[in-house]
Scaffold this motif. Structure first.
Motif, short mmCIF file in Angstrom:
data_model
loop_
_atom_site.label_atom_id
_atom_site.label_comp_id
_atom_site.label_asym_id
_atom_site.label_seq_id
_atom_site.Cartn_x
_atom_site.Cartn_y
_atom_site.Cartn_z
N CYS A 48 -46.51 -79.77 34.18
CA CYS A 48 -47.30 -81.24 34.43
C CYS A 48 -47.40 -81.41 35.93
O CYS A 48 -48.48 -81.96 36.19
CB CYS A 48 -46.40 -82.22 33.77
SG CYS A 48 -46.46 -82.03 31.69
N SER A 54 -49.96 -85.20 32.43
CA SER A 54 -48.87 -86.37 32.06
C SER A 54 -48.02 -85.77 31.19
O SER A 54 -48.53 -85.14 30.33
CB SER A 54 -49.62 -87.79 32.01
OG SER A 54 -49.81 -87.83 30.87
N LEU A 55 -46.82 -86.28 31.26
CA LEU A 55 -45.80 -86.04 30.24
C LEU A 55 -46.29 -86.56 28.86
O LEU A 55 -45.81 -86.07 27.73
CB LEU A 55 -44.36 -86.62 30.67
CG LEU A 55 -43.70 -85.64 31.83
CD1 LEU A 55 -42.53 -86.49 32.15
CD2 LEU A 55 -43.42 -84.27 31.43
N ALA A 56 -47.03 -87.55 28.97
CA ALA A 56 -47.39 -88.38 27.79
C ALA A 56 -48.47 -87.49 27.13
O ALA A 56 -48.84 -87.91 25.97
CB ALA A 56 -47.65 -89.72 28.06
N THR A 82 -42.09 -87.29 26.52
CA THR A 82 -41.67 -88.32 27.11
C THR A 82 -40.63 -88.91 26.07
O THR A 82 -39.77 -89.55 26.43
CB THR A 82 -42.79 -89.52 27.08
OG1 THR A 82 -43.44 -89.63 25.98
CG2 THR A 82 -43.71 -89.16 28.28
N THR A 83 -40.29 -88.07 24.94
CA THR A 83 -39.25 -88.70 23.92
C THR A 83 -38.50 -87.51 23.70
O THR A 83 -38.60 -86.09 23.76
CB THR A 83 -39.97 -89.05 22.63
OG1 THR A 83 -40.69 -87.89 22.10
CG2 THR A 83 -40.82 -90.10 22.98
#
Length: 173
Positions: A48, A54-56, A82-83
């Motif tokens: 990333c 993005s991590l999202a 992100t989770t």
């Protein structure tokens, strides 16, 4: 699909960038693109940062081993980077497992025919469910592994949700 600074092309045009089981799986799928990357940067955070994703926009594939009554079943869980997957709660209950754990690296690589750090839900062994977090399923364009460390796939989350082996769940915590 324009995600990050990568040069994306239709995956069907560059099967050489995919693990063999992934190449077979993407043959009939629309909307799947591939981009070549530096294999030393395949891990999510490094990837990333280097490629402006993005991590999202990145989803991780986690292979779990569900155990019950001496039987071991495997499944893939897809969540945004992100989770975290609620393995011991949602996933364990959904798979009706007494005990659940992350599959060992040797098992994950040996059973999938893919490289560690590139494992993807496309091309998994028959009978393995793919549990897709609802945030991944709803994502317009997410980056996932390609079965190898030297490339990544980009696709709408709906492609994963529509796989006949997929089940969409709320499994992130």
């Amino acid at each position: 699909m324009a995600i990050g600074t990568l040069d994306w092309v239709r995956a069907a045009e560059r099967l050489d960038l995919l693990a063999e089981p992934v190449a077979r799986a993407v043959a009939g799928l629309d909307g799947v693109e591939v981009a070549e990357i530096d294999p030393t940067l395949a891990d999510t955070a490094a990837f990333c940062e280097r490629y402006g994703v993005s991590l999202a926009e990145s989803a991780n594939c986690v292979i779990v081993a569900a155990k019950r009554g001496g039987e071991v079943r495997y499944a893939a869980c897809m969540v945004l980077a992100t989770t975290r997957v609620d393995v011991n709660g949602v996933v364990r209950r959904h798979l009706d497992a007494r005990k659940i754990s992350f599959a060992s690296q040797d098992d994950a690589v040996g059973l999938t025919g893919m490289e560690y750090g590139g494992i993807t839900p496309l091309g998994l062994p028959e009978g393995w469910p793919v549990l897709v977090d609802e945030a991944v399923a709803a994502h317009p364009g997410v980056v996932i592994g390609s079965g190898v460390r030297h490339s990544k796939l980009a696709l709408p989350g709906a492609v994963l949700a529509d796989l006949k082996i997929a089940e969409v769940l709320r499994m992130a915590n």
